[in-house]
Design an enzyme around this catalytic site. Structure first.
Site, short mmCIF file in Angstrom:
data_model
loop_
_atom_site.label_atom_id
_atom_site.label_comp_id
_atom_site.label_asym_id
_atom_site.label_seq_id
_atom_site.Cartn_x
_atom_site.Cartn_y
_atom_site.Cartn_z
N ARG A 64 28.27 -35.95 -44.85
CA ARG A 64 28.79 -35.43 -43.57
C ARG A 64 28.55 -33.93 -43.42
NH1 ARG A 64 34.16 -38.35 -44.71
NH2 ARG A 64 32.95 -38.96 -46.53
N GLU A 101 38.12 -38.86 -60.45
CA GLU A 101 39.34 -39.42 -61.06
C GLU A 101 38.97 -40.19 -62.32
OE1 GLU A 101 41.50 -41.58 -58.18
OE2 GLU A 101 43.19 -41.98 -59.54
P1 AMP Z 1 37.01 -33.31 -53.21
O1 AMP Z 1 35.85 -33.09 -54.15
O2 AMP Z 1 38.17 -33.99 -53.87
O3 AMP Z 1 37.42 -32.02 -52.52
O4 AMP Z 1 36.52 -34.32 -52.10
C1 AMP Z 1 35.73 -33.86 -51.06
C2 AMP Z 1 34.67 -34.84 -50.65
O5 AMP Z 1 35.14 -36.18 -50.62
C3 AMP Z 1 34.18 -34.51 -49.27
O6 AMP Z 1 32.76 -34.64 -49.22
C4 AMP Z 1 34.89 -35.51 -48.37
O7 AMP Z 1 34.01 -35.98 -47.38
C5 AMP Z 1 35.32 -36.64 -49.30
N1 AMP Z 1 36.76 -36.97 -49.16
C6 AMP Z 1 37.73 -36.73 -50.09
N2 AMP Z 1 38.93 -37.16 -49.67
C7 AMP Z 1 38.75 -37.66 -48.43
C8 AMP Z 1 39.62 -38.23 -47.43
N3 AMP Z 1 40.94 -38.38 -47.63
N4 AMP Z 1 39.08 -38.62 -46.25
C9 AMP Z 1 37.75 -38.46 -46.01
N5 AMP Z 1 36.88 -37.94 -46.90
C10 AMP Z 1 37.36 -37.54 -48.11
#
Ligand code: AMP
Length: 181
Positions: A64, A101
């Site tokens: 995205r 995770e």
């Molecule tokens: P993080 O590495 O945990 O910050 O996760 C970020 C990535 O995961 C981004 O590319 C987001 O598009 C996706 N992502 C994580 N959590 C969500 C969520 N609750 N809803 C949509 N996309 C998420």
């Protein structure tokens, strides 16, 4: 450029419970992307703080971040660097692993994408734990680039990602926040 209208971006983001797994509230931006005023307002919002900031390149995180980062790069009249999942880029790459995770994943950029001293704005749709963005930002730094900031439509502050980036000296810009996961 001035934002063309005041739009409630939050109301254009669809929330899907238990996707892709139980307990996750998936913040779906396709409903925002499909709305021309919403898309315009989101890109304007991402771009606005950086109109007077020297920037050489915009980087976007798969997938995205490609949609948003491409539009941001176009608005700023800069080039675009795709930050891809491992194994997708055709030329010589550098990669950075990050913790999931369960297990690890990795993001990559072309080794010659960012020249030493180039100033890069990182873009993705959402920051949660910050693992993905931190790894992407690390690739900029390892390339000798300078990170201007990381910009997101959505912050999930309870997951601490924005704070994690700030602790590493990275400026974080986001447009809306949702409580919880
Ligand atoms: P993080 O590495 O945990 O910050 O996760 C970020 C990535 O995961 C981004 O590319 C987001 O598009 C996706 N992502 C994580 N959590 C969500 C969520 N609750 N809803 C949509 N996309 C998420």
């Amino acid at each position: 450029m001035t934002p063309r209208q005041t739009i409630d971006l939050k109301s254009l983001i669809r929330t899907i419970p238990d996707h892709p797994k139980r307990g996750i509230l998936f913040r779906d931006i396709t409903t925002l992307l499909i709305d021309p005023r919403g898309l315009r307002a989101a890109i304007d919002g991402l771009v606005l703080p950086f109109l007077k900031t020297p920037i050489d390149l915009v980087a976007g995180i798969e997938a995205r971040g490609f949609i948003l980062g491409g539009a941001v790069a176009h608005e700023l009249n800069k080039g675009f660097v795709p930050v891809r999942k491992k194994g997708k880029l055709p030329h010589k790459t550098i990669g950075q692993e990050y913790q999931l995770e369960y297990g690890v994943d990795a993001v990559e950029i072309h080794a010659d994408a960012i020249a030493s001293g180039q100033r890069v704005l990182m873009v993705d749709d959402l920051i949660a734990t910050g693992g993905t963005a931190e790894a992407a930002c690390e690739l900029v730094r390892r390339s000798g680039g300078e990170l201007v900031a990381a910009a997101f439509i959505i912050d999930l502050p309870d997951l601490g990602g924005a704070e994690r980036l700030r602790r590493r000296g990275i400026k974080v810009h986001s447009l809306v926040a949702f409580e919880g996961h």
